[in-house]
Write a protein that holds these residues in place. Structure first.
Motif, PDB file in Angstrom:
ATOM      1  N   LEU A   1       0.816  -1.213   0.000  1.00 37.03           N
ATOM      2  CA  LEU A   1       0.000   0.000   0.000  1.00 37.03           C
ATOM      3  C   LEU A   1       0.851   1.265   0.000  1.00 37.03           C
ATOM      4  O   LEU A   1       0.389   2.333  -0.427  1.00 37.03           O
ATOM      5  N   LEU A   2       2.091   1.175   0.450  1.00 42.91           N
ATOM      6  CA  LEU A   2       2.948   2.353   0.568  1.00 42.91           C
ATOM      7  C   LEU A   2       3.178   3.048  -0.765  1.00 42.91           C
ATOM      8  O   LEU A   2       3.391   4.258  -0.808  1.00 42.91           O
ATOM      9  N   LYS A   3       3.118   2.287  -1.857  1.00 45.43           N
ATOM     10  CA  LYS A   3       3.362   2.883  -3.169  1.00 45.43           C
ATOM     11  C   LYS A   3       2.294   3.910  -3.534  1.00 45.43           C
ATOM     12  O   LYS A   3       2.471   4.708  -4.460  1.00 45.43           O
ATOM     13  N   MET A   4       1.199   3.889  -2.792  1.00 40.53           N
ATOM     14  CA  MET A   4       0.085   4.814  -3.039  1.00 40.53           C
ATOM     15  C   MET A   4       0.407   6.230  -2.553  1.00 40.53           C
ATOM     16  O   MET A   4      -0.306   7.174  -2.875  1.00 40.53           O
ATOM     17  N   PHE A   5       1.504   6.387  -1.802  1.00 47.06           N
ATOM     18  CA  PHE A   5       1.787   7.670  -1.148  1.00 47.06           C
ATOM     19  C   PHE A   5       3.189   8.159  -1.469  1.00 47.06           C
ATOM     20  O   PHE A   5       4.113   7.375  -1.681  1.00 47.06           O
ATOM     21  N   GLU A   6       3.323   9.477  -1.475  1.00 49.73           N
ATOM     22  CA  GLU A   6       4.638  10.085  -1.595  1.00 49.73           C
ATOM     23  C   GLU A   6       5.184  10.341  -0.198  1.00 49.73           C
ATOM     24  O   GLU A   6       4.529  10.973   0.625  1.00 49.73           O
ATOM     25  N   ASN A   7       6.369   9.848   0.076  1.00 52.64           N
ATOM     26  CA  ASN A   7       7.051  10.047   1.355  1.00 52.64           C
ATOM     27  C   ASN A   7       6.208   9.615   2.561  1.00 52.64           C
ATOM     28  O   ASN A   7       6.022  10.388   3.521  1.00 52.64           O
ATOM     29  N   PRO A   8       5.673   8.396   2.559  1.00 52.39           N
ATOM     30  CA  PRO A   8       4.909   7.946   3.722  1.00 52.39           C
ATOM     31  C   PRO A   8       5.818   7.730   4.926  1.00 52.39           C
ATOM     32  O   PRO A   8       6.984   7.339   4.777  1.00 52.39           O
ATOM     33  N   VAL A   9       5.298   7.992   6.115  1.00 52.60           N
ATOM     34  CA  VAL A   9       6.007   7.666   7.353  1.00 52.60           C
ATOM     35  C   VAL A   9       5.623   6.236   7.717  1.00 52.60           C
ATOM     36  O   VAL A   9       4.440   5.905   7.776  1.00 52.60           O
ATOM     37  N   VAL A  10       6.613   5.393   7.950  1.00 56.92           N
ATOM     38  CA  VAL A  10       6.359   3.972   8.186  1.00 56.92           C
ATOM     39  C   VAL A  10       6.853   3.579   9.563  1.00 56.92           C
ATOM     40  O   VAL A  10       7.989   3.890   9.940  1.00 56.92           O
ATOM     41  N   PHE A  11       5.987   2.888  10.316  1.00 55.65           N
ATOM     42  CA  PHE A  11       6.364   2.361  11.622  1.00 55.65           C
ATOM     43  C   PHE A  11       6.106   0.853  11.616  1.00 55.65           C
ATOM     44  O   PHE A  11       4.972   0.412  11.724  1.00 55.65           O
ATOM     45  N   GLU A  12       7.178   0.077  11.432  1.00 53.03           N
ATOM     46  CA  GLU A  12       7.083  -1.377  11.507  1.00 53.03           C
ATOM     47  C   GLU A  12       7.471  -1.824  12.906  1.00 53.03           C
ATOM     48  O   GLU A  12       8.454  -1.328  13.469  1.00 53.03           O
ATOM     49  N   PHE A  13       6.715  -2.750  13.460  1.00 58.78           N
ATOM     50  CA  PHE A  13       6.990  -3.201  14.813  1.00 58.78           C
ATOM     51  C   PHE A  13       6.919  -4.718  14.892  1.00 58.78           C
ATOM     52  O   PHE A  13       6.295  -5.376  14.043  1.00 58.78           O
ATOM     53  N   ASP A  14       7.560  -5.272  15.900  1.00 55.66           N
ATOM     54  CA  ASP A  14       7.539  -6.718  16.121  1.00 55.66           C
ATOM     55  C   ASP A  14       6.241  -7.079  16.827  1.00 55.66           C
ATOM     56  O   ASP A  14       6.150  -7.015  18.055  1.00 55.66           O
ATOM     57  N   GLY A  15       5.242  -7.420  16.048  1.00 56.68           N
ATOM     58  CA  GLY A  15       3.939  -7.724  16.625  1.00 56.68           C
ATOM     59  C   GLY A  15       2.969  -8.120  15.551  1.00 56.68           C
ATOM     60  O   GLY A  15       3.332  -8.322  14.389  1.00 56.68           O
ATOM     61  N   GLY A  16       1.690  -8.225  15.926  1.00 59.60           N
ATOM     62  CA  GLY A  16       0.668  -8.714  15.026  1.00 59.60           C
ATOM     63  C   GLY A  16      -0.261  -7.652  14.489  1.00 59.60           C
ATOM     64  O   GLY A  16       0.155  -6.527  14.179  1.00 59.60           O
ATOM     65  N   HIS A  17      -1.547  -8.002  14.417  1.00 61.41           N
ATOM     66  CA  HIS A  17      -2.551  -7.153  13.782  1.00 61.41           C
ATOM     67  C   HIS A  17      -3.225  -6.286  14.843  1.00 61.41           C
ATOM     68  O   HIS A  17      -4.322  -6.587  15.320  1.00 61.41           O
ATOM     69  N   PHE A  18      -2.553  -5.198  15.192  1.00 64.40           N
ATOM     70  CA  PHE A  18      -3.084  -4.288  16.205  1.00 64.40           C
ATOM     71  C   PHE A  18      -2.352  -2.959  16.114  1.00 64.40           C
ATOM     72  O   PHE A  18      -1.365  -2.817  15.390  1.00 64.40           O
ATOM     73  N   ILE A  19      -2.849  -1.988  16.852  1.00 68.83           N
ATOM     74  CA  ILE A  19      -2.163  -0.705  16.984  1.00 68.83           C
ATOM     75  C   ILE A  19      -1.283  -0.791  18.219  1.00 68.83           C
ATOM     76  O   ILE A  19      -1.785  -0.947  19.330  1.00 68.83           O
TER      77      ILE A  19
END
Length: 233
Positions: free
Chosen positions: A186-204
């Motif tokens: 989905l990131l390709k849909m945006f210019e300069n997206p801020v990305v936060f990848e974390f060690d975890g599952g499907h949650f905030i």
């Protein structure tokens, strides 16, 4: 000066009340600096009856609210988003009656819907709201576990990146619901997206690092909001 207004869209099989709990750190961050609007999705997937019949009538009493924005139905080589038209009409009416919204917070399917809304309001061709919508472009997006719609019918939405919508994307490397590949795609849909990848599952995530990342992203968009220091919990 009026407070920024943020539309908060829950995930599949959830509800506004559930999402208020799931997004509690987001609510704590913005505090009294923004107005948060949590609508319930119009599709009842507790029994799947509403999604199957595109009906607003529910059959039988349920012990909990189990809602969605659409239900993905696969048949052979076809993929249909049942209830999607109903949801777009619901969102169009919501934008007109409760907007304008400055930003959107979306989780999972709600994040997917948030991207579609932002694309349409930025002038992108896409599915119709069903009614005339008078709403300015969204100023920012915060999504977690979001992905592209699975229906080939709407893939053209993602052909070009959104150029005027800043975005923050949270995704878990051990997400077993949508995986990590779909949110990355989905990131390709945006210019300069801020990305936060974390060690975890499907949650905030609720970690201090995530709180700092969300705060830093939101500060330019929410007057009065202060950045977190590295020593803040």
């Amino acid at each position: 000066m009026s407070k920024p207004k943020i539309l908060c869209l829950h995930g599949f099989g959830e509800s506004a009340d559930v999402f208020k709990i799931r997004s509690r750190n987001f609510r704590n961050i913005v505090g009294e600096h923004a107005e948060l609007v949590y609508p319930d999705g119009p599709i009842d997937v507790g029994s799947l009856r509403d999604a199957l019949e595109d009906s607003s009538e529910s059959s039988g009493k349920q012990d909990f609210v189990n809602l969605a924005w659409w239900w993905t139905r696969r048949g052979g080589k076809t993929i249909e988003l049942r209830g999607f038209t109903k949801t777009m009409e619901f969102i169009g009416k919501l934008l007109n009656e409760q907007g304008p919204f400055d930003g959107i917070l979306g989780f999972s399917q709600g994040g997917t819907l948030a991207v579609v809304i932002a694309a349409l309001l930025e002038g992108r061709d896409g599915p119709s709201f069903g009614i005339e919508v008078n709403h300015p472009p969204i100023k920012f997006l915060v999504v977690a576990g979001a992905f592209e719609t699975e229906s080939p019918q709407y893939q053209y939405i993602y052909a070009k990146p959104l150029t005027n919508t800043p975005s923050l994307h949270m995704m878990g490397t051990y997400d077993t619901v949508v995986g990590i590949a779909k949110p990355r795609q989905l990131l390709k849909m945006f210019e300069n997206p801020v990305v936060f990848e974390f060690d975890g599952g499907h949650f905030i995530p609720q970690t201090p690092k995530c709180i700092r990342t969300m705060t830093e992203f939101l500060v330019p968009h929410i007057p009065g909001l202060q950045p977190k220091s590295n020593t803040d919990n």
